[in-house]
Enzyme design. Structure first.
Site, PDB file in Angstrom:
ATOM      1  N   LYS A 100       0.848  -1.186   0.000  1.00  0.00           N
ATOM      2  CA  LYS A 100       0.000   0.000   0.000  1.00  0.00           C
ATOM      3  C   LYS A 100       0.887   1.240   0.000  1.00  0.00           C
ATOM      4  O   LYS A 100       1.682   1.448   0.913  1.00  0.00           O
ATOM      5  CB  LYS A 100      -0.921   0.025   1.214  1.00  0.00           C
ATOM      6  CG  LYS A 100      -1.814   1.264   1.235  1.00  0.00           C
ATOM      7  CD  LYS A 100      -2.476   1.474   2.581  1.00  0.00           C
ATOM      8  CE  LYS A 100      -3.100   2.861   2.654  1.00  0.00           C
ATOM      9  NZ  LYS A 100      -3.588   3.195   3.989  1.00  0.00           N
ATOM     10  N   GLY A 161      -8.090   9.224  10.116  1.00  0.00           N
ATOM     11  CA  GLY A 161      -8.333   9.298  11.546  1.00  0.00           C
ATOM     12  C   GLY A 161      -9.419  10.252  11.983  1.00  0.00           C
ATOM     13  O   GLY A 161      -9.654  10.419  13.176  1.00  0.00           O
ATOM     14  N   ALA A 187      -9.575   5.592   4.757  1.00  0.00           N
ATOM     15  CA  ALA A 187      -9.496   6.772   5.617  1.00  0.00           C
ATOM     16  C   ALA A 187     -10.833   7.478   5.791  1.00  0.00           C
ATOM     17  O   ALA A 187     -11.548   7.722   4.826  1.00  0.00           O
ATOM     18  CB  ALA A 187      -8.469   7.784   5.112  1.00  0.00           C
ATOM     19  N   GLY A 188     -11.147   7.781   7.048  1.00  0.00           N
ATOM     20  CA  GLY A 188     -12.298   8.619   7.359  1.00  0.00           C
ATOM     21  C   GLY A 188     -13.525   7.899   7.875  1.00  0.00           C
ATOM     22  O   GLY A 188     -14.404   8.523   8.475  1.00  0.00           O
ATOM     23  N   ASN A 209      -8.544   1.667  10.261  1.00  0.00           N
ATOM     24  CA  ASN A 209      -7.738   1.411  11.437  1.00  0.00           C
ATOM     25  C   ASN A 209      -8.324   2.130  12.655  1.00  0.00           C
ATOM     26  O   ASN A 209      -8.822   1.511  13.593  1.00  0.00           O
ATOM     27  CB  ASN A 209      -6.291   1.829  11.188  1.00  0.00           C
ATOM     28  CG  ASN A 209      -5.340   1.443  12.317  1.00  0.00           C
ATOM     29  OD1 ASN A 209      -4.160   1.702  12.239  1.00  0.00           O
ATOM     30  ND2 ASN A 209      -5.820   0.807  13.378  1.00  0.00           N
ATOM     31  N   THR A 210      -8.311   3.473  12.625  1.00  0.00           N
ATOM     32  CA  THR A 210      -8.718   4.252  13.793  1.00  0.00           C
ATOM     33  C   THR A 210     -10.150   3.963  14.215  1.00  0.00           C
ATOM     34  O   THR A 210     -10.453   3.945  15.418  1.00  0.00           O
ATOM     35  CB  THR A 210      -8.554   5.756  13.504  1.00  0.00           C
ATOM     36  OG1 THR A 210      -7.240   5.997  13.016  1.00  0.00           O
ATOM     37  CG2 THR A 210      -8.780   6.582  14.752  1.00  0.00           C
TER      38      THR A 210
END
Length: 260
Positions: A100, A161, A187-188, A209-210
């Protein structure tokens, strides 16, 4: 069976999981098991995959025999940094080519630097890497990266995040409509409904992830995300009814009502 196809391989899960921000490796392991993910991404500059002898190694709890480890270039701000990082990853993972790529523009927003991203992608593809690439939600840039040879395009839903969800679904949809490679939101995403929305738009998968690691109960959130991805994908395949603003339609037949 509905599977995700990436770089010539198939995966039973369309949810990809990051390995950062958990309190320890044990929580990481439990969350990933609950998510059902088969592809796990790791920041080479932050997580030990063997480059730091004597320290806890992620591969001890997430063996490559069970998971596809997706090394990423989180924390890189130039093409040169990203290329060097992924060359190291290939050495650590015995010639592993699926990676990635992300090249960031600034430390405040972590928005991608698309110029450096394209530069790095061109070189990595020539070196035989199978590049999954984090980018903006610009359909023109997404197509350019596909034409460069990237095996998957990963537009952001909102800032890394942030948990703000999909801020521009129209651009994501435009990217999907023009793409000939898998499109995965990266993301997001902050909660399960947003993951389901990405899949309902027609995305091939979601990387997060977050949203899991920062939840009060990461393991439970991982389980919720698994279900959301599956439900969203099924809804997309089923084909939703067309919206009908200002026009109500009874769900039950009107013929044969009592008194008529």
């Amino acid at each position: 069976m509905d599977v995700l196809n990436l770089a010539g391989k198939t995966y039973s899960s369309r949810l990809l999981i990051g390995t950062g921000k958990y309190k320890d490796f044990e929580q990481t392991r439990l969350a990933i098991e609950a998510s059902g993910a088969r592809i796990v991404t790791a920041a080479i500059r932050r997580i030990n995959l063997g480059q730091k002898p004597g320290e806890p190694n992620l591969l001890d709890i997430l063996p490559p025999s069970r998971y596809t480890i997706l090394p990423n270039t989180a924390g890189c701000y130039t093409a040169e940094e990203a290329i060097r990082t992924l060359r190291l990853a290939r050495e650590l993972l015995d010639g592993h080519n699926l990676v990635k790529l992300e090249v960031l523009g600034d430390p405040h927003t972590l928005f991608p630097n698309v110029t450096e991203t394209i530069k790095a992608a061109e070189i990595l593809v020539k070196e035989g890497f199978d590049v999954m690439v984090y980018t903006s939600d610009d359909p023109v840039i997404a197509k350019r990266l596909e034409e460069t040879g990237c095996v998957a395009i990963m537009p952001l839903a909102s800032l890394i995040g942030s948990g703000m969800g999909i801020l521009n679904p129209w651009n994501i949809r435009l990217i999907i409509e023009k793409a000939c490679v898998p499109i995965l939101v990266d993301a997001g995403v902050g909660t399960a409904s947003e993951a389901a929305k990405a899949m309902e738009l027609g995305c091939d998968g979601v990387l997060m992830n977050t949203a899991i690691a920062a939840a009060s109960n990461p393991v439970l959130m991982a389980s919720a995300m698994k279900k959301a991805i599956e439900a969203g994908r099924e809804a997309f395949l089923a084909g939703r009814m067309p919206p009908k603003p200002y026009s109500a339609t009874p769900s039950s037949p009107s013929a044969g009502l009592i008194g008529k």
